[in-house]
Write a protein that holds these residues in place. Structure first.
Motif, PDB file in Angstrom:
ATOM      1  N   ALA A  16       0.828  -1.385  -0.036  1.00  0.00           N
ATOM      2  CA  ALA A  16       0.038  -0.115  -0.060  1.00  0.00           C
ATOM      3  C   ALA A  16       0.687   1.237   0.048  1.00  0.00           C
ATOM      4  O   ALA A  16       0.220   2.451   0.146  1.00  0.00           O
ATOM      5  CB  ALA A  16      -0.921  -0.179   1.082  1.00  0.00           C
ATOM      6  N   SER A  17       2.193   1.158  -0.269  1.00  0.00           N
ATOM      7  CA  SER A  17       2.776   2.261  -0.225  1.00  0.00           C
ATOM      8  C   SER A  17       2.975   2.860  -1.743  1.00  0.00           C
ATOM      9  O   SER A  17       3.771   4.064  -1.853  1.00  0.00           O
ATOM     10  CB  SER A  17       4.307   2.059   0.374  1.00  0.00           C
ATOM     11  N   SER A  18       2.983   2.311  -2.704  1.00  0.00           N
ATOM     12  CA  SER A  18       3.098   2.827  -4.221  1.00  0.00           C
ATOM     13  C   SER A  18       2.038   2.087  -4.941  1.00  0.00           C
ATOM     14  O   SER A  18       1.577   1.188  -4.739  1.00  0.00           O
ATOM     15  CB  SER A  18       4.407   2.730  -4.377  1.00  0.00           C
ATOM     16  N   ALA A  39       3.439  -2.506   3.863  1.00  0.00           N
ATOM     17  CA  ALA A  39       4.430  -2.155   3.082  1.00  0.00           C
ATOM     18  C   ALA A  39       5.709  -2.122   3.822  1.00  0.00           C
ATOM     19  O   ALA A  39       5.633  -1.743   5.285  1.00  0.00           O
ATOM     20  CB  ALA A  39       4.428  -0.980   1.928  1.00  0.00           C
ATOM     21  N   ARG A  40       7.031  -1.734   3.277  1.00  0.00           N
ATOM     22  CA  ARG A  40       8.280  -1.397   4.230  1.00  0.00           C
ATOM     23  C   ARG A  40       8.520   0.026   4.335  1.00  0.00           C
ATOM     24  O   ARG A  40       9.138   0.481   5.099  1.00  0.00           O
ATOM     25  CB  ARG A  40       9.376  -2.028   3.451  1.00  0.00           C
ATOM     26  N   ARG A  41       8.184   0.779   3.298  1.00  0.00           N
ATOM     27  CA  ARG A  41       8.484   2.109   3.424  1.00  0.00           C
ATOM     28  C   ARG A  41       7.681   2.982   4.022  1.00  0.00           C
ATOM     29  O   ARG A  41       6.249   3.245   4.063  1.00  0.00           O
ATOM     30  CB  ARG A  41       8.655   3.068   1.973  1.00  0.00           C
ATOM     31  N   GLU A 156      11.327 -16.140 -13.859  1.00  0.00           N
ATOM     32  CA  GLU A 156      10.995 -16.341 -12.605  1.00  0.00           C
ATOM     33  C   GLU A 156       9.873 -15.417 -12.090  1.00  0.00           C
ATOM     34  O   GLU A 156       8.854 -15.930 -11.293  1.00  0.00           O
ATOM     35  CB  GLU A 156      12.170 -15.620 -11.475  1.00  0.00           C
ATOM     36  N   TYR A 157       9.626 -14.249 -12.620  1.00  0.00           N
ATOM     37  CA  TYR A 157       8.302 -13.551 -12.080  1.00  0.00           C
ATOM     38  C   TYR A 157       7.135 -14.302 -12.892  1.00  0.00           C
ATOM     39  O   TYR A 157       6.225 -14.550 -12.006  1.00  0.00           O
ATOM     40  CB  TYR A 157       8.459 -12.011 -12.841  1.00  0.00           C
ATOM     41  N   SER A 158       7.019 -14.665 -14.005  1.00  0.00           N
ATOM     42  CA  SER A 158       5.899 -15.528 -14.689  1.00  0.00           C
ATOM     43  C   SER A 158       5.468 -16.707 -13.779  1.00  0.00           C
ATOM     44  O   SER A 158       4.675 -16.986 -13.652  1.00  0.00           O
ATOM     45  CB  SER A 158       6.193 -16.170 -15.990  1.00  0.00           C
ATOM     46  N   THR A 189       0.431  -4.338 -18.437  1.00  0.00           N
ATOM     47  CA  THR A 189       1.446  -3.397 -17.649  1.00  0.00           C
ATOM     48  C   THR A 189       0.587  -2.203 -17.202  1.00  0.00           C
ATOM     49  O   THR A 189      -0.330  -1.422 -17.885  1.00  0.00           O
ATOM     50  CB  THR A 189       2.149  -2.752 -19.293  1.00  0.00           C
ATOM     51  N   THR A 190       1.263  -1.756 -16.447  1.00  0.00           N
ATOM     52  CA  THR A 190       0.480  -0.614 -15.487  1.00  0.00           C
ATOM     53  C   THR A 190       1.502   0.325 -15.005  1.00  0.00           C
ATOM     54  O   THR A 190       2.624   0.149 -14.808  1.00  0.00           O
ATOM     55  CB  THR A 190      -0.232  -1.279 -14.217  1.00  0.00           C
ATOM     56  N   THR A 191       1.287   1.809 -15.366  1.00  0.00           N
ATOM     57  CA  THR A 191       2.365   2.708 -15.092  1.00  0.00           C
ATOM     58  C   THR A 191       2.511   3.131 -13.397  1.00  0.00           C
ATOM     59  O   THR A 191       1.886   4.314 -13.071  1.00  0.00           O
ATOM     60  CB  THR A 191       1.895   3.965 -15.771  1.00  0.00           C
ATOM     61  N   THR A 192       3.417   2.287 -12.807  1.00  0.00           N
ATOM     62  CA  THR A 192       3.508   2.489 -11.409  1.00  0.00           C
ATOM     63  C   THR A 192       5.128   2.526 -11.519  1.00  0.00           C
ATOM     64  O   THR A 192       5.629   2.179 -12.680  1.00  0.00           O
ATOM     65  CB  THR A 192       3.160   1.360 -10.810  1.00  0.00           C
ATOM     66  N   GLU A 193       5.836   2.472 -10.343  1.00  0.00           N
ATOM     67  CA  GLU A 193       7.195   2.313 -10.226  1.00  0.00           C
ATOM     68  C   GLU A 193       7.676   0.940 -10.380  1.00  0.00           C
ATOM     69  O   GLU A 193       9.104   0.646 -10.220  1.00  0.00           O
ATOM     70  CB  GLU A 193       7.672   3.120  -9.033  1.00  0.00           C
TER      71      GLU A 193
HETATM   72  N1  LIG Z   1       2.970  -2.563 -12.678  1.00  0.00           N
HETATM   73  C1  LIG Z   1       2.705  -3.713 -13.710  1.00  0.00           C
HETATM   74  O1  LIG Z   1       2.649  -3.418 -14.876  1.00  0.00           O
HETATM   75  C2  LIG Z   1       1.667  -4.680 -13.171  1.00  0.00           C
HETATM   76  C3  LIG Z   1       1.350  -5.651 -13.951  1.00  0.00           C
HETATM   77  C4  LIG Z   1       0.763  -6.756 -13.604  1.00  0.00           C
HETATM   78  C5  LIG Z   1       0.758  -7.257 -12.396  1.00  0.00           C
HETATM   79  N2  LIG Z   1       1.433  -6.128 -11.407  1.00  0.00           N
HETATM   80  C6  LIG Z   1       1.296  -6.732  -9.979  1.00  0.00           C
HETATM   81  O2  LIG Z   1       0.516  -5.577  -9.200  1.00  0.00           O
HETATM   82  C7  LIG Z   1       1.007  -5.605  -8.088  1.00  0.00           C
HETATM   83  C8  LIG Z   1       1.167  -4.133  -7.478  1.00  0.00           C
HETATM   84  O3  LIG Z   1       2.554  -3.587  -8.395  1.00  0.00           O
HETATM   85  P1  LIG Z   1       2.445  -2.148  -8.522  1.00  0.00           P
HETATM   86  O4  LIG Z   1       2.633  -2.052 -10.082  1.00  0.00           O
HETATM   87  O5  LIG Z   1       1.788  -1.195  -7.998  1.00  0.00           O
HETATM   88  O6  LIG Z   1       4.249  -1.907  -8.225  1.00  0.00           O
HETATM   89  P2  LIG Z   1       4.889  -0.771  -7.376  1.00  0.00           P
HETATM   90  O7  LIG Z   1       4.540   0.368  -7.530  1.00  0.00           O
HETATM   91  O8  LIG Z   1       6.390  -1.204  -7.262  1.00  0.00           O
HETATM   92  O9  LIG Z   1       4.189  -1.537  -5.774  1.00  0.00           O
HETATM   93  C9  LIG Z   1       4.545  -2.614  -5.258  1.00  0.00           C
HETATM   94  C10 LIG Z   1       4.180  -2.840  -3.747  1.00  0.00           C
HETATM   95  O10 LIG Z   1       4.709  -3.835  -3.039  1.00  0.00           O
HETATM   96  C11 LIG Z   1       5.441  -3.525  -1.864  1.00  0.00           C
HETATM   97  N3  LIG Z   1       6.331  -4.564  -1.647  1.00  0.00           N
HETATM   98  C12 LIG Z   1       7.173  -5.026  -2.644  1.00  0.00           C
HETATM   99  N4  LIG Z   1       7.910  -5.801  -1.831  1.00  0.00           N
HETATM  100  C13 LIG Z   1       7.388  -6.092  -0.788  1.00  0.00           C
HETATM  101  C14 LIG Z   1       8.039  -6.693   0.491  1.00  0.00           C
HETATM  102  N5  LIG Z   1       8.890  -7.559   0.527  1.00  0.00           N
HETATM  103  N6  LIG Z   1       7.319  -6.535   1.667  1.00  0.00           N
HETATM  104  C15 LIG Z   1       6.487  -5.600   1.695  1.00  0.00           C
HETATM  105  N7  LIG Z   1       5.917  -5.052   0.647  1.00  0.00           N
HETATM  106  C16 LIG Z   1       6.519  -5.070  -0.449  1.00  0.00           C
HETATM  107  C17 LIG Z   1       5.901  -2.337  -2.107  1.00  0.00           C
HETATM  108  O11 LIG Z   1       6.124  -1.524  -0.818  1.00  0.00           O
HETATM  109  P3  LIG Z   1       7.642  -0.933  -0.178  1.00  0.00           P
HETATM  110  O12 LIG Z   1       8.531  -1.108  -1.266  1.00  0.00           O
HETATM  111  O13 LIG Z   1       7.351   0.205   0.315  1.00  0.00           O
HETATM  112  O14 LIG Z   1       7.727  -2.414   0.635  1.00  0.00           O
HETATM  113  C18 LIG Z   1       4.565  -1.484  -2.889  1.00  0.00           C
HETATM  114  O15 LIG Z   1       4.092  -1.021  -1.977  1.00  0.00           O
HETATM  115  C19 LIG Z   1       2.368  -6.562  -7.755  1.00  0.00           C
HETATM  116  O16 LIG Z   1       1.905  -7.608  -7.278  1.00  0.00           O
HETATM  117  C20 LIG Z   1       2.593  -6.743  -9.171  1.00  0.00           C
HETATM  118  O17 LIG Z   1       3.295  -7.928  -9.590  1.00  0.00           O
HETATM  119  C21 LIG Z   1       1.792  -4.896 -11.797  1.00  0.00           C
END
Ligand SMILES: NC(=O)c1ccc[n+]([C@@H]2O[C@H](COP(=O)([O-])OP(=O)(O)OC[C@H]3O[C@@H](n4cnc5c(N)ncnc54)[C@H](OP(=O)(O)O)[C@@H]3O)[C@@H](O)[C@H]2O)c1
Length: 259
Positions: A16-18, A39-41, A156-158, A189-193
């Motif tokens: 929930a941090s990003s 989350a960690r941050r 590995e991700y897949s 694909t989603t526009t996040t970090e």
């Molecule tokens: N973006 C894409 O294109 C996309 C596509 C398909 C699926 N997804 C999935 O959507 C989900 C959310 O991703 P997002 O795109 O929102 O990416 P993101 O902005 O990088 O967010 C990832 C979140 O997971 C937390 N996290 C990661 N490792 C952690 C750990 N070891 N312990 C606790 N928290 C952890 C991060 O928080 P902290 O770093 O603060 O711990 C952050 O809040 C993920 O499961 C990802 O695989 C994303």
């Protein structure tokens, strides 16, 4: 008409941090869901908690690594001590580390499986007894379209998301008679970090994609409707169905253009 009324529900939301997690927190808060955020941050997580409060709902932030069993226990304990129970468990935290498998090491595979597979599954294990007493309980696992079909350099991700997909399908059947729903969410694909950390080569990071707001809105709609699965975006759906119907052709296509 909504199958699930969310106002007053109690939820654990990881990641929930990003990105998608922040937008899910905002959307759930709009529907009156009370949240345990993970989350960690610290700063980012507290910012999300403040936004939830500003939207008129309640949130408690639990900082730590989701791969740590003590952190997972704290999440469930906090839901019970603060809100008196749990109705929704949303496993959204996830990570990627991309590149050819031949150049990777065992640590990369371990880390991805710990965060994307073992952590959500073990969190479900300890949350289940509490969820059983919840109101219209649901488990939401955020996977990916790459949990339906694979592409090169993300092996590995897949694998982690395929594992979460298979686990979710089996669990859904096991819990059906208990009245606990299991929703598998598969964004494209989603526009996040996400890619800033997952893709070491900045030139290979995608420039376009779905907005996390849209992913969150559709996810919350799917929760309310009691859906079992949601795959986002037309290209995502086409690729998933193409892979089911013509796997060999899709493999050849993705080997050339899928990276
Ligand atoms: N973006 C894409 O294109 C996309 C596509 C398909 C699926 N997804 C999935 O959507 C989900 C959310 O991703 P997002 O795109 O929102 O990416 P993101 O902005 O990088 O967010 C990832 C979140 O997971 C937390 N996290 C990661 N490792 C952690 C750990 N070891 N312990 C606790 N928290 C952890 C991060 O928080 P902290 O770093 O603060 O711990 C952050 O809040 C993920 O499961 C990802 O695989 C994303």
């Amino acid at each position: 008409m909504a199958k699930r009324e969310l106002a007053g529900s109690r939820a654990i939301l990881t990641g929930a941090s990003s990105g998608i997690g922040v937008e899910l927190a905002r959307e759930l808060a709009r529907h009156g869901v009370r949240l345990v955020l993970a989350a960690r941050r610290k700063e980012q997580l507290e910012q999300t908690a403040q936004e939830v409060a500003a939207a008129g709902s309640q949130a408690v932030a639990v900082m730590g690594d989701i791969a740590d069993p003590d952190v997972r226990s704290r999440l469930v304990d906090t839901a019970q001590s603060t809100f008196g129970g749990l109705d929704l468990l949303i496993n959204n935290a996830g990570m990627g580390l991309f590149g050819p498998f031949a150049n990777s090491d065992p640590a990369r595979l371990r880390q991805i499986m710990e965060v994307n597979f073992f952590a959500p599954v073990e969190l479900i294990r300890i949350a289940l007894p509490v969820l059983r007493n919840g109101r219209k309980p649901m488990i939401v696992n955020v996977s990916s379209v790459l949990g339906h079909f694979a592409v090169p350099n993300k092996s590995e991700y897949s694998a982690s998301k395929f594992a979460l997909h298979g686990f979710s399908d089996a669990l859904r059947m096991e819990l059906m008679s208990d009245g606990i729903d299991v929703l598998l969410v598969s964004p494209s694909t989603t526009t996040t970090e996400f890619f800033d950390k997952a893709e070491p080569d900045a030139n290979r990071r995608p420039q376009r994609g779905m907005s996390p707001t849209r992913v969150a809105r559709k996810t919350v709609a799917a929760i309310r409707q009691g859906k079992h699965e949601v795959i986002f975006s037309l290209p995502g759906n086409l690729a998933v169905w193409g892979d089911r119907i013509a796997p060999s052709s899709m493999s050849r296509l993705l080997a050339r253009f899928g990276d």
